[in-house]
Scaffold this active site. Sequence first.
Site, PDB file in Angstrom:
ATOM      1  N   GLY A 193       0.785  -1.239   0.000  1.00  0.00           N
ATOM      2  CA  GLY A 193       0.000   0.000   0.000  1.00  0.00           C
ATOM      3  C   GLY A 193       0.812   1.281   0.000  1.00  0.00           C
ATOM      4  O   GLY A 193       0.311   2.328  -0.401  1.00  0.00           O
ATOM      5  N   ASP A 235       1.268   3.250   4.474  1.00  0.00           N
ATOM      6  CA  ASP A 235       0.175   4.078   3.982  1.00  0.00           C
ATOM      7  C   ASP A 235      -0.728   4.547   5.117  1.00  0.00           C
ATOM      8  O   ASP A 235      -1.032   5.727   5.228  1.00  0.00           O
ATOM      9  CB  ASP A 235      -0.620   3.332   2.886  1.00  0.00           C
ATOM     10  CG  ASP A 235      -1.061   1.930   3.297  1.00  0.00           C
ATOM     11  OD1 ASP A 235      -0.738   1.490   4.432  1.00  0.00           O
ATOM     12  OD2 ASP A 235      -1.717   1.255   2.488  1.00  0.00           O
ATOM     13  N   ASP A 254      -3.914   2.278  11.585  1.00  0.00           N
ATOM     14  CA  ASP A 254      -5.277   2.127  12.114  1.00  0.00           C
ATOM     15  C   ASP A 254      -5.202   1.466  13.490  1.00  0.00           C
ATOM     16  O   ASP A 254      -5.000   2.144  14.486  1.00  0.00           O
ATOM     17  CB  ASP A 254      -6.138   1.352  11.118  1.00  0.00           C
ATOM     18  CG  ASP A 254      -7.599   1.319  11.553  1.00  0.00           C
ATOM     19  OD1 ASP A 254      -7.964   2.051  12.499  1.00  0.00           O
ATOM     20  OD2 ASP A 254      -8.392   0.569  10.960  1.00  0.00           O
ATOM     21  N   PHE A 307     -13.080   3.492   4.761  1.00  0.00           N
ATOM     22  CA  PHE A 307     -12.165   2.735   3.914  1.00  0.00           C
ATOM     23  C   PHE A 307     -11.753   3.629   2.745  1.00  0.00           C
ATOM     24  O   PHE A 307     -12.591   4.172   2.042  1.00  0.00           O
ATOM     25  CB  PHE A 307     -12.797   1.445   3.391  1.00  0.00           C
ATOM     26  CG  PHE A 307     -11.759   0.536   2.799  1.00  0.00           C
ATOM     27  CD1 PHE A 307     -11.026  -0.318   3.609  1.00  0.00           C
ATOM     28  CD2 PHE A 307     -11.478   0.578   1.443  1.00  0.00           C
ATOM     29  CE1 PHE A 307     -10.033  -1.125   3.069  1.00  0.00           C
ATOM     30  CE2 PHE A 307     -10.491  -0.229   0.897  1.00  0.00           C
ATOM     31  CZ  PHE A 307      -9.770  -1.078   1.714  1.00  0.00           C
TER      32      PHE A 307
HETATM   33  P1  IMP Z   1      -3.566  -1.701  11.080  1.00  0.00           P
HETATM   34  O1  IMP Z   1      -2.655  -2.897  11.139  1.00  0.00           O
HETATM   35  O2  IMP Z   1      -4.934  -1.951  11.655  1.00  0.00           O
HETATM   36  O3  IMP Z   1      -2.927  -0.446  11.656  1.00  0.00           O
HETATM   37  O4  IMP Z   1      -3.877  -1.439   9.542  1.00  0.00           O
HETATM   38  C1  IMP Z   1      -2.946  -0.835   8.735  1.00  0.00           C
HETATM   39  C2  IMP Z   1      -2.835  -1.538   7.418  1.00  0.00           C
HETATM   40  O5  IMP Z   1      -4.114  -1.878   6.910  1.00  0.00           O
HETATM   41  C3  IMP Z   1      -2.185  -0.599   6.427  1.00  0.00           C
HETATM   42  O6  IMP Z   1      -0.911  -1.106   6.101  1.00  0.00           O
HETATM   43  C4  IMP Z   1      -3.097  -0.598   5.239  1.00  0.00           C
HETATM   44  O7  IMP Z   1      -2.458  -1.253   4.164  1.00  0.00           O
HETATM   45  C5  IMP Z   1      -4.323  -1.367   5.616  1.00  0.00           C
HETATM   46  N1  IMP Z   1      -5.474  -0.469   5.661  1.00  0.00           N
HETATM   47  C6  IMP Z   1      -6.071   0.063   6.753  1.00  0.00           C
HETATM   48  N2  IMP Z   1      -7.100   0.854   6.417  1.00  0.00           N
HETATM   49  C7  IMP Z   1      -7.147   0.815   5.060  1.00  0.00           C
HETATM   50  C8  IMP Z   1      -7.993   1.487   4.083  1.00  0.00           C
HETATM   51  O8  IMP Z   1      -8.910   2.259   4.414  1.00  0.00           O
HETATM   52  N3  IMP Z   1      -7.726   1.227   2.783  1.00  0.00           N
HETATM   53  C9  IMP Z   1      -6.710   0.406   2.387  1.00  0.00           C
HETATM   54  N4  IMP Z   1      -5.892  -0.230   3.246  1.00  0.00           N
HETATM   55  C10 IMP Z   1      -6.119  -0.019   4.570  1.00  0.00           C
HETATM   56 MG    MG Z   2      -0.580  -1.998   4.141  1.00  0.00          MG
END
Ligand code: IMP
Ligand code: MG
Length: 179
Positions: free
Chosen positions: A43, A102, A105, A156
């Site tokens: 991403g 990218d 979250d 998203f």
């Molecule tokens: P986390 O592990 O929950 O912090 O999520 C982060 C990862 O999830 C990032 O590396 C993104 O690639 C993916 N991600 C989270 N939200 C989105 C989104 O809204 N669109 C696309 N990818 C996302």
């Molecule tokens: Mg990612």
Amino acid sequence: MITDFQLEPLFSASTIAARLTSLAGEIAVQMPPEFVAIAILKGSFVFAADLVRALAARQVNPEVDFMTLASYGTQTVSSGNVRLLRDAEIGVENKHVLLIDDILDSGRTLKFARNHLLARGAKSAKVCVLLDKTSSRQPKPEILADFVGFACPQEFVAGYGMDYAHKCRGLPFVAILCQ
Ligand code: IMP
Ligand code: MG
């Protein structure tokens, strides 16, 4: 699975370009002179490409490498289970690292990546994300970003390297995916 969707623009190409110039300035003054920039694929590939060139414009030229992690499938919800698909090739022992991703979250992806690089002997591991979804998130994330492009709503998003089911990565702007 969303089969029919619309894109609502969130950050335009020119807004992103302007923010990257100032973000590179923040990194230039806060990172040590020598470091390794590791972009988390897939991403972050567009963001990382623009960021390393914005850094080069400020005479900041880190070693650059990539690691591939996966937590999302083709759904819009995280699986919560982070897997290392490909490690960075550059040795990080006793080096400072800047992780580039990218989106932040839940923080699980970047926490996994940072712990992995520290376990490989990195002296420090800072985190730079284009989008930070954490300001409105409960529970709080597992990791905080050191450098943030933009605060992002809990929607998203796709475009500027980010995908929905492997599509939309080539869009020059970031958009919210609407059903
Ligand atoms: P986390 O592990 O929950 O912090 O999520 C982060 C990862 O999830 C990032 O590396 C993104 O690639 C993916 N991600 C989270 N939200 C989105 C989104 O809204 N669109 C696309 N990818 C996302
Ligand atoms: Mg990612």
